[in-house]
Design an enzyme around this catalytic site. Structure first.
Site, PDB file in Angstrom:
ATOM      1  N   SER A 214      20.169   7.418  25.004  1.00 22.88           N
ATOM      2  CA  SER A 214      21.480   6.883  25.846  1.00 22.88           C
ATOM      3  C   SER A 214      22.595   7.976  25.656  1.00 22.88           C
ATOM      4  O   SER A 214      22.591   9.325  26.105  1.00 22.88           O
ATOM      5  CB  SER A 214      21.866   5.498  25.485  1.00 22.88           C
ATOM      6  OG  SER A 214      22.655   5.186  26.508  1.00 22.88           O
TER       7      SER A 214
ATOM      8  N   GLU B 176      16.140   0.843  34.885  1.00 22.90           N
ATOM      9  CA  GLU B 176      17.122   1.328  34.452  1.00 22.90           C
ATOM     10  C   GLU B 176      18.307   1.801  35.453  1.00 22.90           C
ATOM     11  O   GLU B 176      18.009   2.509  36.234  1.00 22.90           O
ATOM     12  CB  GLU B 176      17.031   2.681  33.502  1.00 22.90           C
ATOM     13  CG  GLU B 176      16.142   2.431  32.191  1.00 22.90           C
ATOM     14  CD  GLU B 176      16.350   3.405  31.210  1.00 22.90           C
ATOM     15  OE1 GLU B 176      17.418   3.473  30.667  1.00 22.90           O
ATOM     16  OE2 GLU B 176      15.209   3.732  30.724  1.00 22.90           O
TER      17      GLU B 176
ATOM     18  N   HIS C  85      16.141  -0.016  29.178  1.00 25.93           N
ATOM     19  CA  HIS C  85      16.676   1.137  28.602  1.00 25.93           C
ATOM     20  C   HIS C  85      16.525   1.264  27.008  1.00 25.93           C
ATOM     21  O   HIS C  85      16.621   0.273  26.426  1.00 25.93           O
ATOM     22  CB  HIS C  85      18.272   0.681  28.641  1.00 25.93           C
ATOM     23  CG  HIS C  85      19.365   1.729  28.304  1.00 25.93           C
ATOM     24  ND1 HIS C  85      19.205   2.958  28.741  1.00 25.93           N
ATOM     25  CD2 HIS C  85      20.253   1.896  27.461  1.00 25.93           C
ATOM     26  CE1 HIS C  85      20.091   3.706  28.365  1.00 25.93           C
ATOM     27  NE2 HIS C  85      20.764   2.918  27.243  1.00 25.93           N
TER      28      HIS C  85
END
Length: 312
Positions: free
Chosen positions: A157, A251, A281
Site C-alpha cells: 500500500s 481494490e 487490498h
C-alpha cells in the site's frame, strides 16, 4: 491463470478458486469485526490487526533504535550477511508500525532466505511529506554503511508507494537496489485512477474518504503529483531494477498498480504485474487462511531471489 507479455511488461492473471473466495470472505469479515469491536485508538487497532499475521518459523526478531533508524530486523537462519530486504509497511502514511508488521515481513524474509529490516518511518499528520520518503533514503544509506551490498525493497500500500518512490533518487547505484516488490501499491495520491473513481469498484477494505483524508494529512499543501509522494508521476526511464507488483481486482487501487506497470514498462523498465481475481487490498497478509496469499508470497520470494547479482 493467464499470462500476457508486451514490451518489458509481463502480466499474469490468477483466477479465484472456491477455497480462496470463501477464505477471503472470512478474512474480510474477521477484519471488520476487529475494527468494530476494538477498544483503543485507530493506530492501536491497525497495529493489532497487522500483528495477526504470524511470525514465520525460523525467524529471529531484533529491535533496533539508534540515531539513524528505528525498526525490527527479521533474521532467517543461514541468511547471507551482505544482502537485505528493506520492508516498508502500509497504513496510508498515517497508520502502521514495524512492530505490527513483523509477522508479514517474516513471511517474505523466510521464503526468500534474506535478513529483512522493517522500518519505522514517521507518520502523518505529525510528520508530513517528505518525512516518510526521507526516512526510507536514510535507511538505505544506513544499510549500505553497514556492509549490505544489495537491497530488495518490499512494501504494501503506502509502503509500496514509498518503495517505488525511492527509485527516483539520484544515487540508485550507491544504494544497491536489486529489485522492488510492491503489494497493492498506492502510487497516485492525486487519486485519479479509474478504479478509484468508478462506482463499480467494491473495495471491502478501503474507502474513498479514508484515502482522501490520508493523502491530505500526508501532503498538506504539496502538489499530489510530486514523484516523491506519487511515484506514478515520477517514473525514471530505462534505468530501474526489476519490479514486481501484485494487486487484487477488488481494490480502489487496482488501477494504481496497472498504470504504474504500464508506464514503467513503456519507459524501458522491466515489470511483472500479478493480478489476483476477486481478492482484496493486501490480501497477502492472510497467510493462515488464504492459499492465494501464500502463493503470492512464494512468487515474490522467487522474484527477489532471481534478481540478486550472481557474484555479489
Amino acid at each position: 491463470m493467464s499470462i500476457g507479455q508486451r514490451a518489458n511488461l509481463i502480466e499474469v492473471r490468477h483466477s479465484l478458486s472456491d477455497e480462496d473466495r470463501d477464505a477471503a470472505r472470512a478474512s474480510i469479515e474477521r477484519t471488520q469485526r476487529h475494527f468494530n469491536e476494538f477498544d483503543g485508538t485507530m493506530r492501536e487497532a491497525y497495529d493489532a490487526m497487522t500483528a495477526q499475521t504470524p511470525v514465520a518459523d525460523g525467524a529471529g526478531l531484533e529491535s533496533v533504535t539508534n540515531a539513524d533508524v528505528e525498526g525490527w530486523w527479521i533474521r532467517p537462519r543461514a541468511a547471507p550477511a551482505h544482502r537485505a530486504i528493506l520492508f516498508l509497511h502500509g497504513g496510508a502514511f498515517v497508520l502502521g508500525s514495524a512492530w505490527g508488521y513483523r509477522g508479514f515481513a517474516s513471511q517474505v524474509a523466510v521464503r526468500a532466505g534474506v535478513h529483512t529490516f522493517v522500518l519505522d518511518y514517521p507518520l502523518a499528520p505529525e510528520h508530513p511529506f517528505p518525512a516518510a520518503h526521507d526516512a526510507v533514503l536514510a535507511a538505505l544509506r544506513w544499510l549500505a554503511n553497514g556492509g549490505i551490498r544489495e537491497v530488495a525493497l518490499v512494501g504494501d500500500s503506502a509502503g509500496g508507494g514509498l518503495a517505488l518512490a525511492a527509485l527516483g533518487i539520484d544515487e540508485p547505484r550507491t544504494l544497491n537496489i536489486a529489485s522492488v516488490a510492491a503489494f497493492s501499491p498506492w502510487v497516485d495520491l492525486a487519486l485519479t485512477g479509474p478504479s478509484f473513481k468508478s462506482d463499480a469498484t467494491r473495495d471491502a477494505v478501503l474507502t474513498r474518504p479514508v484515502l482522501a483524508d490520508a493523502a491530505a494529512a500526508y501532503l498538506g499543501a504539496v502538489d499530489p503529483t510530486d514523484g516523491r509522494a506519487s511515484p506514478l508521476h515520477g517514473i525514471p526511464g530505462g534505468r530501474l531494477p526489476p519490479i514486481a507488483l501484485q494487486v487484487g481486482t477488488d481494490e480502489l487501487l487496482f488501477d494504481d498498480a496497472r498504470r504504474y506497470a504500464a508506464s514503467a514498462a513503456e519507459q524501458g523498465n522491466t515489470v511483472q504485474l500479478d493480478i489476483y481475481e476477486g481478492l482484496h487490498h493486501v490480501f497477502q497478509r492472510s497467510t493462515h487462511e488464504l492459499p492465494g496469499a501464500r502463493h503470492a508470497l512464494d512468487e515474490v520470494a522467487r522474484f527477489i531471489s532471481q534478481c540478486w547479482t550472481p557474484d555479489a
